[in-house]
Design an enzyme around this catalytic site. Sequence first.
Site, PDB file in Angstrom:
ATOM      1  N   VAL A  99       0.828  -1.202   0.000  1.00  0.00           N
ATOM      2  CA  VAL A  99       0.000   0.000   0.000  1.00  0.00           C
ATOM      3  C   VAL A  99       0.865   1.255   0.000  1.00  0.00           C
ATOM      4  O   VAL A  99       0.494   2.271  -0.608  1.00  0.00           O
ATOM      5  CB  VAL A  99      -0.973  -0.014   1.203  1.00  0.00           C
ATOM      6  CG1 VAL A  99      -0.219   0.085   2.532  1.00  0.00           C
ATOM      7  CG2 VAL A  99      -1.986   1.118   1.095  1.00  0.00           C
ATOM      8  N   HIS A 109      -2.109  -4.459  -5.180  1.00  0.00           N
ATOM      9  CA  HIS A 109      -1.486  -4.264  -3.865  1.00  0.00           C
ATOM     10  C   HIS A 109      -2.437  -4.622  -2.735  1.00  0.00           C
ATOM     11  O   HIS A 109      -3.664  -4.573  -2.870  1.00  0.00           O
ATOM     12  CB  HIS A 109      -1.007  -2.816  -3.700  1.00  0.00           C
ATOM     13  CG  HIS A 109      -2.099  -1.844  -3.314  1.00  0.00           C
ATOM     14  ND1 HIS A 109      -2.462  -1.599  -2.009  1.00  0.00           N
ATOM     15  CD2 HIS A 109      -2.902  -1.064  -4.082  1.00  0.00           C
ATOM     16  CE1 HIS A 109      -3.432  -0.695  -1.974  1.00  0.00           C
ATOM     17  NE2 HIS A 109      -3.726  -0.352  -3.218  1.00  0.00           N
ATOM     18  N   CYS A 110      -1.843  -5.015  -1.613  1.00  0.00           N
ATOM     19  CA  CYS A 110      -2.553  -5.124  -0.337  1.00  0.00           C
ATOM     20  C   CYS A 110      -1.724  -4.322   0.655  1.00  0.00           C
ATOM     21  O   CYS A 110      -1.089  -3.347   0.274  1.00  0.00           O
ATOM     22  CB  CYS A 110      -2.770  -6.578   0.061  1.00  0.00           C
ATOM     23  SG  CYS A 110      -1.277  -7.605   0.062  1.00  0.00           S
ATOM     24  N   SER A 111      -1.692  -4.711   1.903  1.00  0.00           N
ATOM     25  CA  SER A 111      -0.927  -3.922   2.874  1.00  0.00           C
ATOM     26  C   SER A 111       0.572  -4.075   2.670  1.00  0.00           C
ATOM     27  O   SER A 111       1.307  -3.088   2.555  1.00  0.00           O
ATOM     28  CB  SER A 111      -1.309  -4.327   4.302  1.00  0.00           C
ATOM     29  OG  SER A 111      -2.655  -3.996   4.561  1.00  0.00           O
TER      30      SER A 111
END
Length: 386
Positions: free
Chosen positions: A245, A318-320
């Site tokens: 992120v 994306h993720c975290s």
Amino acid sequence: MKGRREHLRHLPDDFSEMGVILSRVNKSFRGATREPVNTFQTVSSISDRELNSTGSDHSSIIAIQTKVCEPEKVLVPALPDTACVERGYVTPQQVYNLLSAEEGQPALYDPHYILILDCRSTQRYKQSHVVTAQASVTLIHPALGCLISCTELQKFSIILLYAEEGCSPVGSEKARAESPDLQRCFFKLSDLGMDPVIVLGGFSAFHALYPFLCTPRFLPIEPQRHSLTIYPSEILEGALYQGSVSQASDYHIIKNLHITHVVNATANCPDAFPNTLSYLGLRLSDNAQQDLVEALPLASRFIHAALRADPAGRVLVHCSLGRSRSSAITLAFLMEHRCWSLLHALSWLKERRACTAPNVNFLRQLLTYEEQLFGRRLTNLEDIQR
């Protein structure tokens, strides 16, 4: 061969075997239920929007409701293509992913992760070089030989060399004529028991693709390396990227990679540039209860449409942290639109992003998705669990 470079004794024979290096990057840092749930938001898109446009009106965003459907037909499994790369070489794309590697923290923050030697003239080195590179003459002197001990050399996980250009077989008469300094450096290091690799096409090829990873600055010590920008991994060349992120929120990264579309797989992180980029917002949690039944086909269609657009887009998933949720999305796309089994898709992804780690709940659901796509199970869970 001793020390942290033991796993690099054998150079990769082809493009896919570079995973031997990428998948062990982390060694440098040592000291479901199937009930449908509403896991997605709307897709925000802006037609014919250019990332570098500064005078455009970004006030209008079109909300598109996307219907989730079953696959229209059973897919026929295919194998990933492997590029023929001369032994002793790595491609610019592989170098990009080596520089972008992370496991806990960015690999480049470790001063002994990679030793890059610029085998061009001092003048060309001072003008611009690959980030963190040193002039080869500082370590491999034409007359004095190696100026660094074998003990120090063995601390590096990877030793990378490049000239201005070149792709001839290592040690050939043509290679010696094209880049004598690089060849001398390569064989000097080899004689010392090291396993150096050479950038295919040299600095020119790397700079043409990744000018933002070239600099006139010399960054010899760890505190200076912490100022470096770490980029998302490149999964499909010039097309599909996967990261965190924080990377998705960095405008310079978005601009340098020419990202046009973003899949946001976080539970609650807002879209960073909704007036500039097209987004697919997925509200996913990285746990054993999260159902992906709607998210996987939806994200695959979004990515496919972006890459097939005219002009073609570039997608960042994306993720975290860019490890679990984003990996599940990327794997589903590779399975559906490259016709790869989960096993082959996961191998491809890990070769390009060593920190890939979808949780076991996601792996089980990806196995179910594989069966839906191909009409049968092609991968065993035991073969893909870490």
